[in-house]
Design a protein around this motif. Sequence first.
Motif, mmCIF file in Angstrom:
data_model
loop_
_atom_site.group_PDB
_atom_site.id
_atom_site.type_symbol
_atom_site.label_atom_id
_atom_site.label_comp_id
_atom_site.label_asym_id
_atom_site.label_seq_id
_atom_site.Cartn_x
_atom_site.Cartn_y
_atom_site.Cartn_z
ATOM 1 N N SER A 158 1.754 -17.731 -53.547
ATOM 2 C CA SER A 158 1.092 -17.414 -52.279
ATOM 3 C C SER A 158 2.026 -16.824 -51.237
ATOM 4 C CB SER A 158 0.450 -18.687 -51.707
ATOM 5 O OG SER A 158 1.451 -19.654 -51.390
ATOM 6 N N ARG A 183 -3.087 -23.382 -47.638
ATOM 7 C CA ARG A 183 -4.205 -22.443 -47.484
ATOM 8 C C ARG A 183 -4.617 -22.310 -46.019
ATOM 9 N NH1 ARG A 183 -6.265 -25.567 -51.914
ATOM 10 N NH2 ARG A 183 -5.789 -24.551 -53.902
ATOM 11 N N ASN A 238 -2.639 -18.314 -49.279
ATOM 12 C CA ASN A 238 -3.748 -18.552 -50.208
ATOM 13 C C ASN A 238 -3.572 -17.713 -51.465
ATOM 14 O OD1 ASN A 238 -6.142 -19.120 -51.489
ATOM 15 N ND2 ASN A 238 -7.464 -18.506 -49.800
ATOM 16 N N TYR A 255 -7.432 -16.054 -52.892
ATOM 17 C CA TYR A 255 -8.345 -15.275 -52.044
ATOM 18 C C TYR A 255 -9.133 -14.227 -52.830
ATOM 19 C CZ TYR A 255 -4.845 -11.530 -52.070
ATOM 20 O OH TYR A 255 -3.956 -10.549 -52.459
#
Length: 312
Positions: free
Chosen positions: A33, A74, A79, A82
């Motif tokens: 992420s 998140r 995230n 996504y």
Amino acid sequence: MAAPLELSCWGGGWGLPSVHSESLVVMAYAKFSGAPLKVNFIDNTWRGSRGDVPILTTEDNTVSQPAKILNFLRKQKYNADYELSAKQGADTLAYIALLEEKLLPAVLHTFWVESDNYFTVTKPWFASRIPFPLSLILPGRMSRGALNRILLTKGEPPLYRVQEVEAQIYRDAKECLNLLSNRLGTSQFFFGDTPSTLDAYVFGFLAPLYKVRFPKVQLQEHLKQLSNLCRFCDDILNSYFRLNLGGISPAGQETVDANLQKLTQLVNKESNLIEKMDDNLRQSPQLPPRKLPTLKLTPAEEESNSLQRLSP
């Protein structure tokens, strides 16, 4: 400016950034992420031994447990999911539940309950990261915690013991590995070309099982027959964890770890011997000091007598 993110977790070995599955889950998700984590390897404390590791800390928050840490990341807009559809999100939750129910008990058993693995690999490694005298106490406490967690998932104490559920544990784990292998197929990751939460969980659970060298390798041998899962772990290690924090390559790290394991085993044996000697001394009968007659002693006899008076 965003608050700094610090992750406290167990360190690595055998070419892994961490040998602890739940720590690996968070470390992998952060890589996927783009979360800028500062990783602090613990040496350990009483708090860490209770199962709180990994721990994420910021200026205002302290978060433990992988699921809660990932949810926190998140919310900070880190995230890895996504691009997933609603169905893929639901599949992620289902597979994570499968991992925790079917695979985790066997991983815990392999590391912490299987006697040969525990005494030759797990205990020496963790004891070498824990300061004395806690190194004599905490590995055993962690082993008991793993056993309780297995029985909570698979047994119904006091009716079942771990020996009675062991065969079922490994059957379930092998079935889970087969399902993961079929789901992954020839894809790079579980949902295409981009890693997600599910990839972080699978990697965290599989990589220690795949890389750590155990004398008892029942589940490890089955995993190594599933070449796509092994390739999956290798790809993530090479792409996201090419070098550990010390700059040692995986091959070089294996040599370091082998030497460290031999050293820690020797230290642990000596510590156990010292502990037994201390116990024997404490349990031995204590005689009252003898009253000696007044004599003219030589200097050597005088020194010997003084030592006897000082001895317990």
